[in-house]
Scaffold this active site. Structure first.
Site, PDB file in Angstrom:
ATOM      1  N   SER A  52      20.922  10.852 -50.653  1.00 58.41           N
ATOM      2  CA  SER A  52      20.304   9.740 -49.923  1.00 58.41           C
ATOM      3  C   SER A  52      21.340   8.791 -49.327  1.00 58.41           C
ATOM      4  O   SER A  52      22.460   8.679 -49.834  1.00 58.41           O
ATOM      5  CB  SER A  52      19.414   8.942 -50.879  1.00 58.41           C
ATOM      6  OG  SER A  52      18.383   9.771 -51.341  1.00 58.41           O
ATOM      7  N   TYR A  72      26.570   8.639 -31.803  1.00 59.69           N
ATOM      8  CA  TYR A  72      26.926   7.870 -30.609  1.00 59.69           C
ATOM      9  C   TYR A  72      28.000   6.868 -30.965  1.00 59.69           C
ATOM     10  O   TYR A  72      27.846   6.076 -31.904  1.00 59.69           O
ATOM     11  CB  TYR A  72      25.645   7.145 -30.144  1.00 59.69           C
ATOM     12  CG  TYR A  72      25.749   6.391 -28.854  1.00 59.69           C
ATOM     13  CD1 TYR A  72      26.261   6.998 -27.718  1.00 59.69           C
ATOM     14  CD2 TYR A  72      25.303   5.073 -28.764  1.00 59.69           C
ATOM     15  CE1 TYR A  72      26.323   6.294 -26.527  1.00 59.69           C
ATOM     16  CE2 TYR A  72      25.361   4.372 -27.577  1.00 59.69           C
ATOM     17  CZ  TYR A  72      25.869   4.981 -26.457  1.00 59.69           C
ATOM     18  OH  TYR A  72      25.923   4.299 -25.277  1.00 59.69           O
ATOM     19  N   ALA A  89      -5.016   5.097   0.960  1.00 59.90           N
ATOM     20  CA  ALA A  89      -4.403   3.952   1.633  1.00 59.90           C
ATOM     21  C   ALA A  89      -4.880   2.609   1.092  1.00 59.90           C
ATOM     22  O   ALA A  89      -4.290   1.577   1.377  1.00 59.90           O
ATOM     23  CB  ALA A  89      -4.663   4.034   3.140  1.00 59.90           C
ATOM     24  N   ARG A 112      -7.849  -5.113  -7.082  1.00 64.80           N
ATOM     25  CA  ARG A 112      -8.441  -5.444  -8.386  1.00 64.80           C
ATOM     26  C   ARG A 112      -7.657  -4.876  -9.567  1.00 64.80           C
ATOM     27  O   ARG A 112      -7.985  -5.167 -10.721  1.00 64.80           O
ATOM     28  CB  ARG A 112      -9.899  -4.968  -8.428  1.00 64.80           C
ATOM     29  CG  ARG A 112     -10.813  -5.887  -7.624  1.00 64.80           C
ATOM     30  CD  ARG A 112     -12.144  -5.237  -7.358  1.00 64.80           C
ATOM     31  NE  ARG A 112     -12.807  -4.847  -8.590  1.00 64.80           N
ATOM     32  CZ  ARG A 112     -13.793  -3.954  -8.660  1.00 64.80           C
ATOM     33  NH1 ARG A 112     -14.204  -3.341  -7.563  1.00 64.80           N
ATOM     34  NH2 ARG A 112     -14.347  -3.666  -9.806  1.00 64.80           N
ATOM     35  N   GLU A 116     -24.488   2.560   4.188  1.00 62.38           N
ATOM     36  CA  GLU A 116     -23.706   1.817   3.204  1.00 62.38           C
ATOM     37  C   GLU A 116     -24.558   0.711   2.587  1.00 62.38           C
ATOM     38  O   GLU A 116     -25.434   0.147   3.259  1.00 62.38           O
ATOM     39  CB  GLU A 116     -22.464   1.210   3.875  1.00 62.38           C
ATOM     40  CG  GLU A 116     -21.443   2.249   4.307  1.00 62.38           C
ATOM     41  CD  GLU A 116     -20.969   3.117   3.161  1.00 62.38           C
ATOM     42  OE1 GLU A 116     -20.364   2.594   2.217  1.00 62.38           O
ATOM     43  OE2 GLU A 116     -21.241   4.334   3.176  1.00 62.38           O
ATOM     44  N   ARG A 128      32.567   7.237 -51.992  1.00 62.55           N
ATOM     45  CA  ARG A 128      32.179   5.886 -52.374  1.00 62.55           C
ATOM     46  C   ARG A 128      33.059   5.471 -53.545  1.00 62.55           C
ATOM     47  O   ARG A 128      33.609   6.334 -54.248  1.00 62.55           O
ATOM     48  CB  ARG A 128      30.688   5.797 -52.713  1.00 62.55           C
ATOM     49  CG  ARG A 128      30.258   6.668 -53.860  1.00 62.55           C
ATOM     50  CD  ARG A 128      28.770   6.482 -54.159  1.00 62.55           C
ATOM     51  NE  ARG A 128      28.471   7.145 -55.410  1.00 62.55           N
ATOM     52  CZ  ARG A 128      27.566   8.107 -55.552  1.00 62.55           C
ATOM     53  NH1 ARG A 128      26.851   8.527 -54.523  1.00 62.55           N
ATOM     54  NH2 ARG A 128      27.356   8.646 -56.735  1.00 62.55           N
TER      55      ARG A 128
HETATM   56  C1  UD1 Z   1     -16.976   4.767   0.314  1.00 63.73           C
HETATM   57  C2  UD1 Z   1     -18.118   5.362   1.128  1.00 63.73           C
HETATM   58  C3  UD1 Z   1     -19.411   5.255   0.332  1.00 63.73           C
HETATM   59  C4  UD1 Z   1     -19.280   5.919  -1.004  1.00 63.73           C
HETATM   60  C5  UD1 Z   1     -18.077   5.361  -1.750  1.00 63.73           C
HETATM   61  C6  UD1 Z   1     -17.795   6.165  -2.993  1.00 63.73           C
HETATM   62  C7  UD1 Z   1     -17.575   4.994   3.465  1.00 63.73           C
HETATM   63  C8  UD1 Z   1     -17.819   4.158   4.653  1.00 63.73           C
HETATM   64  N1  UD1 Z   1     -18.226   4.658   2.373  1.00 63.73           N
HETATM   65  O1  UD1 Z   1     -17.280   3.393   0.177  1.00 63.73           O
HETATM   66  O2  UD1 Z   1     -20.477   5.852   1.053  1.00 63.73           O
HETATM   67  O3  UD1 Z   1     -20.465   5.739  -1.762  1.00 63.73           O
HETATM   68  O4  UD1 Z   1     -16.896   5.432  -0.934  1.00 63.73           O
HETATM   69  O5  UD1 Z   1     -16.830   5.507  -3.759  1.00 63.73           O
HETATM   70  O6  UD1 Z   1     -16.826   5.932   3.532  1.00 63.73           O
HETATM   71  N2  UD1 Z   1      -9.491   4.245   2.156  1.00 63.73           N
HETATM   72  C9  UD1 Z   1      -8.432   4.454   2.997  1.00 63.73           C
HETATM   73  N3  UD1 Z   1      -8.366   3.757   4.161  1.00 63.73           N
HETATM   74  C10 UD1 Z   1      -9.297   2.861   4.530  1.00 63.73           C
HETATM   75  C11 UD1 Z   1     -10.396   2.641   3.665  1.00 63.73           C
HETATM   76  C12 UD1 Z   1     -10.470   3.363   2.473  1.00 63.73           C
HETATM   77  O7  UD1 Z   1      -7.550   5.258   2.703  1.00 63.73           O
HETATM   78  O8  UD1 Z   1      -9.154   2.272   5.612  1.00 63.73           O
HETATM   79  C13 UD1 Z   1      -9.581   5.002   0.911  1.00 63.73           C
HETATM   80  C14 UD1 Z   1      -9.474   4.114  -0.324  1.00 63.73           C
HETATM   81  O9  UD1 Z   1      -8.137   4.066  -0.780  1.00 63.73           O
HETATM   82  C15 UD1 Z   1     -10.352   4.853  -1.315  1.00 63.73           C
HETATM   83  C16 UD1 Z   1     -11.377   5.528  -0.452  1.00 63.73           C
HETATM   84  O10 UD1 Z   1     -10.824   5.606   0.850  1.00 63.73           O
HETATM   85  O11 UD1 Z   1      -9.639   5.842  -2.015  1.00 63.73           O
HETATM   86  C17 UD1 Z   1     -12.719   4.831  -0.456  1.00 63.73           C
HETATM   87  O12 UD1 Z   1     -12.539   3.535   0.001  1.00 63.73           O
HETATM   88  P1  UD1 Z   1     -13.444   2.357  -0.498  1.00 63.73           P
HETATM   89  O13 UD1 Z   1     -13.064   1.125   0.176  1.00 63.73           O
HETATM   90  O14 UD1 Z   1     -13.434   2.349  -1.991  1.00 63.73           O
HETATM   91  O15 UD1 Z   1     -14.864   2.862   0.033  1.00 63.73           O
HETATM   92  P2  UD1 Z   1     -16.241   2.237  -0.279  1.00 63.73           P
HETATM   93  O16 UD1 Z   1     -16.451   1.082   0.603  1.00 63.73           O
HETATM   94  O17 UD1 Z   1     -16.377   2.045  -1.735  1.00 63.73           O
END
Ligand code: UD1
Ligand code: CA
Length: 436
Positions: free
Chosen positions: A383, A365, A8, A13, A149, A418
């Protein structure tokens, strides 16, 4: 088991209109890599959690075996898994994967599932020299007690080099018990999935860990630079597999396989070749440098390139030569035939022992419709010849250089179109007029 794939996140970035998980690695969306791995685990249910812009993800990758859970707004990883709960079978464990961690291997997940043993919470962790940004695995007396975290960690916790990859296996009934009670009083104001570790420990549930064989398996993509880095790792892995099966690569760092490449024995591939879709290279085939080959079959001992392009529907027989600046599309070329220089062979059926001269073009074509060209066995095409399809060149025929063929050429004869060569007596070159 159930599999939940978190996808999600917006991927700001990436600076792209394309949702992050649709960005390709080896020509395939990152999320497709994760789905393919999930399917290898023989999951009962696979649920993708999608969010902002995610309708496009769903449209691109929907399949009968997938459930989709919308997370809007995105309040954290714990909140994300909660959206998937209604789709999960409570009686089997749930594996949590990430849509932006594309190279995770099924063997690693199998190991994680085995350590969870049906009842424990199992975390995939990794030791990193540079752990910044990740959740840290906090242990007491060697046992995992919680995850903190980065943004919530104190100085001592930031020193921990064992980090959370995010990938885990949990009993689904426990998730249903824990997730609704998660709080968001933390540095990011999010519902952290990682908080379930302390809850499990509090209930006396075992918390186990497993580690991936290689760190790249758990690397995520948040930027184009990380996407490119994982692309190279993935390509190197494919190159290694090809070499293990006996293919000779001039340089394993300079090949791109964006699909399935099936090779026979003693195949040689020179540098900077791109393979797309399903490509078969039969025994002894040689692909010279700078070729692009897409959905094609190259027969035994055939030689392609340098600088050749084989487009979808190309099927080449044995000992066929396709040389520099030759494009072949939707055509079969039978044994021992050659198109060595500067030609376009499209929608054509070419027989055996045919010589296609330099600069030959099949005009397939007319601006609206496509037509086939048939070139029978033992034809010699001079050729700079144009074959205006539909047209057939009979067996053993010869076409004179520069011919524009608009009607069938009879077998075993010379056909030529030709004007006769003339020399104009007394002709002189124009000379520049003097200006006054
Ligand atoms: C998360 C972990 C962290 C871990 C890291 C690894 C938590 C709280 N933290 O951190 O411990 O070291 O991943 O990369 O879980 N996503 C959703 N919905 C949301 C938030 C995130 O689907 O509401 C998905 C993102 O698309 C992504 C993944 O979950 O694929 C991780 O989200 P991200 O925000 O990157 O987590 P981190 O804060 O990096
Ligand atoms: Ca992350």
């Amino acid at each position: 088991m159930n599999i939940v794939i978190l996808a999600a996140g917006q991927g700001k970035r990436m600076h792209s209109d394309l949702p992050k998980v649709l960005h390709p690695i080896a020509g395939k969306p990152m999320l497709s890599h994760v789905l393919d791995t999930a399917r290898k685990l023989a999951a009962g249910r696979i649920c993708v959690v999608y969010g902002h812009g995610g309708e496009r993800v769903r449209e691109a990758l929907d399949a009968a075996d997938l459930a989709w859970a919308r997370q809007e707004p995105q309040l954290g990883t714990g909140h994300a898994v909660m959206q998937a709960l209604p789709h999960l079978d409570p009686d089997v464990p749930t594996v949590v994967l990430y849509g932006d961690v594309p190279l995770i291997r099924a063997e690693t997940l199998d190991r994680l599932i085995r350590v969870s043993d049906g009842g424990a919470l199992a975390l995939l962790t990794v030791q990193l020299a540079e752990p910044r940004g990740y959740g840290r695995i906090v242990r007491a007396d060697g046992r995992v007690v919680r995850i903190v975290e980065e943004k919530d960690a104190d100085d001592a916790e930031r020193e921990i080099d064992e980090v959370n990859t995010g990938i885990l296996v949990a009993p689904t009934s426990a998730l249903a018990r824990w997730l609704p009670g998660l709080g968001n009083r933390n540095a990011q104001g999010e519902y952290y999935l990682t908080d379930i570790v302390a809850l499990a420990v509090g209930e006396g549930m075992a918390v186990e860990v497993a580690q991936p064989a290689a760190a790249w398996e758990v690397e995520g993509v948040n930027s184009k630079a990380q996407l490119a880095a994982l692309e190279r790792i993935h390509q190197r892995n494919i190159a290694n597999e090809l070499m293990e099966r006996g293919v000779t690569l001039a340089d394993p760092a300079r090949i791109d396989v964006r699909g399935e490449l099936v090779c026979g024995k003693d195949v040689f591939i020179d540098v900077n070749c791109v393979f797309e879709g399903r490509v078969e290279l039969r025994d002894g085939a040689r692909i010279n440098a700078h070729c692009v080959i897409h959905d094609a079959v190259v027969g035994p001992r055939s030689i392609i390139g340098p600088f050749a392009r084989l487009r979808p529907g190309t099927v080449l027989g044995e000992d066929v030569h396709v040389g520099n600046f030759v494009e072949v599309k939707n055509s079969t070329i039978a044994d021992h035939s050659k198109a060595n220089h500067l030609a376009y062979v499209g929608d054509a059926t070419v027989g055996s022992r045919v010589n296609v001269g330099a600069g030959t073009i099949t005009c397939n074509y007319d601006g609206a419709n496509k037509f086939r060209t048939v070139i029978e066995d033992d034809v010699f095409i001079g050729s700079d010849t144009q074959l205006v399809a539909p047209v057939t060149v009979g067996r053993g025929a010869t076409l004179g250089a520069g011919t524009t063929l608009t009607r069938d050429a009879p077998p075993d004869q010379l056909t030529i179109s030709r004007t006769r060569q003339t020399t104009v007596p007394g002709w002189t070159r124009p000379v520049k007029k003097k200006k006054d």
